[in-house]
Design an enzyme around this catalytic site. Sequence first.
Site, PDB file in Angstrom:
ATOM      1  N   HIS A 101       0.821  -1.207   0.000  1.00 30.02           N
ATOM      2  CA  HIS A 101       0.000   0.000   0.000  1.00 30.02           C
ATOM      3  C   HIS A 101       0.859   1.264   0.000  1.00 30.02           C
ATOM      4  O   HIS A 101       0.748   2.102  -0.891  1.00 30.02           O
ATOM      5  CB  HIS A 101      -0.956  -0.005   1.199  1.00 30.02           C
ATOM      6  CG  HIS A 101      -1.793   1.222   1.311  1.00 30.02           C
ATOM      7  ND1 HIS A 101      -1.818   1.984   2.454  1.00 30.02           N
ATOM      8  CD2 HIS A 101      -2.612   1.836   0.439  1.00 30.02           C
ATOM      9  CE1 HIS A 101      -2.630   3.012   2.264  1.00 30.02           C
ATOM     10  NE2 HIS A 101      -3.131   2.944   1.058  1.00 30.02           N
ATOM     11  N   HIS A 120      -1.241   1.577   7.930  1.00 29.38           N
ATOM     12  CA  HIS A 120      -2.684   1.621   7.688  1.00 29.38           C
ATOM     13  C   HIS A 120      -3.347   0.283   7.988  1.00 29.38           C
ATOM     14  O   HIS A 120      -4.430  -0.003   7.498  1.00 29.38           O
ATOM     15  CB  HIS A 120      -2.962   2.065   6.249  1.00 29.38           C
ATOM     16  CG  HIS A 120      -2.438   3.431   5.965  1.00 29.38           C
ATOM     17  ND1 HIS A 120      -1.273   3.651   5.283  1.00 29.38           N
ATOM     18  CD2 HIS A 120      -2.902   4.647   6.321  1.00 29.38           C
ATOM     19  CE1 HIS A 120      -1.048   4.951   5.208  1.00 29.38           C
ATOM     20  NE2 HIS A 120      -2.014   5.581   5.835  1.00 29.38           N
TER      21      HIS A 120
END
Length: 172
Positions: A101, A120
Site C-alpha cells: 500500500h 494503515h
Amino acid sequence: MPRCDRLVDVGRRQFLRGSAVAAAGAAAATVANAKSAEARARVDYPSSRLANVSELTVDEPLQIEYPDGDSPGVLIKLGKRVPGGVGPDGDIVAYSTLCPHKGYPLAYHAPDKSLNCPGHYSRFDCEMEGQQIFGQANQSLPKFDLRVDGNGDIFAEGVDELIYGRTANVMG
C-alpha cells in the site's frame, strides 16, 4: 380479454435464468483473466541463496534481501505444510516486507502467522500465499518463489507480485 400473467412469469424466469448464465460466464472470465494476470506478474530473477533449512526455527522469521539490497524480505518456517511452501515439511515461505500500500515495513505476528503493517493496518496471511486479510493494500503481498536443493540450501528465484516502490519488477 385473456390475461397474460403466465407469459409474464415465463418471461421473468427466462430473464433470471439468462442473467444467472451471464453472471456465471462473467465470473469464469474474471477467474481466467486473474489466472493469466497472475502468470504474467511473476518475474524471474537470478537465483540467490537465502539460507539453509537447518538455520530456520518455526515462527522465527529470518530477515533477507531479494532480489537486491533495496528489497527487504523475510524467510519463515511456519511449522505446517502450506500452499506454495517448500522444504522437507512444505512449510517454508518468503515474502517482501514492504507493504504494497505505502511501503511501510511489515512485522511478523506468530500467533496468527500474519505480516502486519503499522501504517494503515493491512494484514497478510503467510499460510495462504500472502493474501490480504484486512486493510488498505490493493494486492497480495509479493511472495518470493523458493527452491530447496539437496543440501537444504534455500534459493529465491522470482517474485509473484509487484514489489512496492517499483514501476515494474526489475532489479533496483
